[in-house]
Every structure is written in structure tokens, then in C-alpha cells.
Design a protein around this motif. Structure first.
Motif, short mmCIF file in Angstrom:
data_model
loop_
_atom_site.label_atom_id
_atom_site.label_comp_id
_atom_site.label_asym_id
_atom_site.label_seq_id
_atom_site.Cartn_x
_atom_site.Cartn_y
_atom_site.Cartn_z
N MET A 17 0.98 -1.01 0.09
CA MET A 17 0.12 0.07 -0.01
C MET A 17 0.86 1.22 0.19
O MET A 17 1.62 1.60 0.85
CB MET A 17 -0.96 -0.01 1.32
N SER A 18 0.72 2.14 -1.10
CA SER A 18 1.47 3.38 -1.12
C SER A 18 1.27 4.19 -0.12
O SER A 18 0.25 4.54 0.47
CB SER A 18 1.44 4.06 -2.45
N LEU A 19 2.06 5.28 0.36
CA LEU A 19 1.91 6.35 1.44
C LEU A 19 1.15 7.42 0.75
O LEU A 19 1.30 7.75 -0.59
CB LEU A 19 3.26 6.61 1.84
N ALA A 20 0.48 7.89 1.58
CA ALA A 20 0.08 9.30 1.04
C ALA A 20 1.02 10.16 0.85
O ALA A 20 2.07 10.12 1.62
CB ALA A 20 -1.00 10.01 1.94
N PRO A 21 1.07 11.28 -0.04
CA PRO A 21 2.05 12.24 0.02
C PRO A 21 2.33 12.97 1.06
O PRO A 21 1.53 13.10 2.03
CB PRO A 21 1.39 13.20 -1.36
N ARG A 22 3.52 13.51 1.20
CA ARG A 22 4.24 14.29 2.40
C ARG A 22 4.43 15.68 1.78
O ARG A 22 5.47 15.60 0.98
CB ARG A 22 5.33 13.55 3.12
N ALA A 23 3.98 16.60 2.35
CA ALA A 23 4.64 18.02 1.92
C ALA A 23 5.43 18.32 2.97
O ALA A 23 5.47 18.22 4.10
CB ALA A 23 3.49 19.03 2.15
N ARG A 36 -2.60 26.01 -2.49
CA ARG A 36 -3.47 25.10 -2.36
C ARG A 36 -3.92 24.36 -3.49
O ARG A 36 -4.18 23.22 -3.74
CB ARG A 36 -4.88 25.63 -1.97
N ARG A 37 -3.48 25.00 -5.02
CA ARG A 37 -3.70 24.41 -6.22
C ARG A 37 -2.39 23.55 -6.63
O ARG A 37 -2.62 22.56 -7.20
CB ARG A 37 -4.20 25.37 -7.16
N LEU A 38 -1.27 24.07 -6.28
CA LEU A 38 -0.10 23.51 -6.85
C LEU A 38 0.24 22.25 -5.95
O LEU A 38 0.91 21.31 -6.46
CB LEU A 38 0.93 24.62 -6.76
N LEU A 39 -0.31 21.95 -4.67
CA LEU A 39 0.19 20.68 -4.08
C LEU A 39 -0.13 19.59 -4.71
O LEU A 39 0.49 18.53 -5.10
CB LEU A 39 -0.09 21.04 -2.61
N PRO A 40 -1.62 19.53 -4.82
CA PRO A 40 -2.08 18.00 -5.54
C PRO A 40 -1.63 18.04 -6.89
O PRO A 40 -1.50 17.10 -7.47
CB PRO A 40 -3.66 18.39 -5.35
N TYR A 41 -1.48 19.16 -7.59
CA TYR A 41 -1.05 19.48 -9.12
C TYR A 41 0.57 18.74 -9.23
O TYR A 41 0.65 17.84 -10.03
CB TYR A 41 -1.08 20.58 -9.48
N ALA A 88 -2.73 25.20 3.39
CA ALA A 88 -3.15 24.59 2.02
C ALA A 88 -2.77 23.31 1.94
O ALA A 88 -3.08 22.84 0.86
CB ALA A 88 -2.38 25.48 1.01
N VAL A 89 -2.15 22.49 2.74
CA VAL A 89 -1.72 21.13 2.54
C VAL A 89 -3.06 20.30 2.51
O VAL A 89 -4.04 20.53 3.61
CB VAL A 89 -0.67 20.71 3.44
N PRO A 90 -3.64 19.42 1.71
CA PRO A 90 -4.47 18.78 1.74
C PRO A 90 -4.66 17.73 3.12
O PRO A 90 -3.78 17.36 3.63
CB PRO A 90 -4.42 17.80 0.52
N LEU A 91 -5.86 17.77 3.53
CA LEU A 91 -6.08 17.15 5.05
C LEU A 91 -5.50 15.55 4.92
O LEU A 91 -5.29 15.03 6.07
CB LEU A 91 -7.73 17.08 5.41
N THR A 92 -5.60 14.92 3.84
CA THR A 92 -5.20 13.52 3.42
C THR A 92 -3.55 13.11 3.58
O THR A 92 -3.25 12.17 3.64
CB THR A 92 -5.95 12.80 2.51
#
Length: 299
Positions: free
Chosen positions: A1-7, A130-135, A60-64
Motif C-alpha cells: 500500500m503506497s503512502l499518502a504524499p507528504r508535504a 492550495r492548487r499547486l500541491l495536488p498538481y 493549504a496542505v490537503p487534509l489527507t
């Protein structure tokens, strides 16, 4: 299972924080600066802008996602992961400081104090995070792959830099070495100088360019994404045993510049960070060339 992204939020201690650490209180810092004709309020305002930018990006980092912070002084001890999205909040130079520790992670440069930075590497304002992180975490993110330079010694020490690597004396003495180029039949040349600078197209806007302009060089400096390097010898000295026929040039990918040390001690450091230098001794050889890794800077 892959890890969620980390900022990973990369920042540096502000001048105001350094003043408080040194002088203890705001009042003492104000007295120190006023004696030198400066205002502590201007320094504090820049500090507050930087902290607001860092807080806005963190929010702005996504909650997940996971998130963490690393200060510039701790970069050499921080372990970056393949799932990281690196967000540099500060000045252009802070991107260069982080680049040498990365292995292909996308980097977002956030200008914490617009108007005071050229914005070559910190291209975005905090409100775009907020837009750039998931992008940036997506597979289709557009990035500039910026060329880096590496120095590798004959005993396998390695140094990476985004702008330039300097090889020379640690003080104001003369550097003595023999300089040779890969892929040429011209014999190596013994030289005495104040050091050699090898840089990328990104570095061509800084120290490298100052040398280029100073000598009115006809070299075409590389662009940031070009797989080429430019190199200059600083203040080469002609003598019965040292020459000045090779003082500048370009290195294509796969070609290297080799320096064999003929001084008791030389150093090699990247992007102006003298505290993280390679120590070079008599008879040791260092090769400078295009690095296999690149900095992936998000548009």
C-alpha cells in the motif's frame, strides 16, 4: 500500500529570529540595529511576512496528506522520501540549498517576500499553494528539469550543486593544481590561480555571470535546462611552471574537467555553502561534470 504524499516545507531562520537569539529581546535587537543606522521594525515586518507565508502554505496542505517542516540548517540530516512534495518557502537561494539533497522529488518555490527576490526559482505566491500541491503530486505535472553540477573525487566523495561548484583555496592563498579536460588530446596544464568555478545555466544568473562579464567572455552561457556547464579559472597566474591557456570553456554532458591538486589543501563547495565542503589534499583528483540527477521545479 503506497503512502499518502507528504508535504515537506523548507524554510530558514529569519534575520529577526537570529537577532533575538543573539541579543535576547526585541529592545536589545532594536538598540543593536539603531547603532548601525537600521530599523528593527523593517526587519520584523519581513519576518512576519515570511511567517504568514509559511502558515498559509501549511494551511493549504490537503487534509489527507502528511506534512513536516525542515529548517535550512537541518537539510543535511533530513531524510527525504520518494512520495514527498517539497515546498520551499523563502528566497531563490533556499531552493538551491535544498536541491542537492533531493532525488527527483517535485519542488514548488514559494516567494515569501515578493519584490525582494528575483523569483527565478521561487516562482509562486503563497495563495497558489492550495492548487499547486495536488498538481505537483500528480503524474502530469509540468516541471522544468534544471541541470545540476557534481564534483567527484578519486576516493568517491561526491558533491552536488544547482548553481555552481567552486574549487580553490579556503583562504586567500594561491591554488595550485593541474587542469585537464576529458576527451581531448591536449595535455593537462599546471596552473596557479585563486580557484576554478564550474556552473550551470541556473548559476549563470549569479557568480558565474559576474566572471563572464568581468572578462567580456565570448562564451554562450547555458540555459537552466541545458545539459552543459560553463567553467572559469579565476585570476590565473603565468609563470615558468604554470600556464594560462585554459581559463574558460563549456562542458557538454559526458565530458568533465579534472583538477589534480598540487597544494597542501584545497576545498570544493557548492552554491556558496562553505560549511559543507570537500577537503582536497596533495595529489588528489576531482572531476567536475554534469550531474546525472536534475532538479524538478514545478511551473
Amino acid at each position: 500500500m503506497s503512502l499518502a504524499p507528504r508535504a515537506v516545507l523548507v524554510h530558514r531562520t529569519t534575520e529577526y529570529e537570529e537577532l533575538l537569539a543573539r541579543h535576547g529581546t526585541h529592545g536589545q535587537a532594536a538598540f543593536f540595529l539603531s547603532a548601525r543606522g537600521r530599523s528593527v521594525e523593517a526587519v520584523r515586518e519581513r519576518h512576519e511576512r515570511t511567517r504568514r507565508a509559511l502558515a498559509e502554505v501549511a494551511g493549504a496542505v490537503p487534509l489527507t496528506w502528511r506534512q513536516t517542516r525542515v529548517e535550512r540548517a537541518g537539510l543535511d540530516r533530513f531524510l527525504f522520501g520518494p512520495e514527498d512534495v517539497v515546498v520551499v518557502v523563502g528566497q531563490d537561494g533556499l531552493v538551491a540549498n535544498a536541491a542537492k539533497y533531493l532525488t527527483g522529488q517535485p519542488v514548488i518555490g514559494i516567494d515569501a517576500d515578493p519584490g525582494r527576490n528575483p523569483g527565478v526559482l521561487v516562482r509562486h505566491r503563497p495563495d497558489r499553494a492550495r492548487r499547486l500541491l495536488p498538481y505537483a503530486a500528480g503524474a502530469g505535472a509540468a516541471v522544468d528539469e534544471l541541470t545540476m553540477v557534481e564534483a567527484v573525487t578519486d576516493d568517491a566523495q561526491r558533491l552536488l550543486a544547482l548553481n555552481e561548484i567552486y574549487v580553490g583555496p579556503p583562504g586567500h592563498q594561491t591554488a595550485r593544481y593541474t587542469l585537464g579536460l576529458d576527451g581531448t588530446d591536449v595535455p593537462p596544464e599546471p596552473q596557479a590561480s585563486s580557484g576554478v568555478l564550474v556552473g550551470t545555466g541556473t548559476g549563470a544568473t549569479g557568480w558565474l555571470r559576474s566572471l563572464w562579464e568581468q572578462r567580456s567572455s565570448a562564451l554562450a552561457l547555458p540555459a537552466p535546462a541545458d545539459a552543459r556547464l560553463a567553467w572559469f579559472v579565476r585570476e590565473a597566474w603565468p609563470s615558468p611552471t604554470t600556464g594560462t591557456s585554459r581559463v574558460e570553456g563549456l562542458l557538454e554532458a559526458g565530458r568533465g574537467l579534472r583538477l589534480t591538486v598540487e597544494s597542501d589543501r584545497l576545498v570544493a563547495f557548492g552554491d556558496g555553502v562553505e560549511s559543507d565542503a570537500l577537503e582536497l589534499t596533495w595529489g588528489q583528483t576531482v572531476r567536475l561534470a554534469v550531474a546525472p540527477s536534475r532538479l524538478r521545479l514545478v511551473h
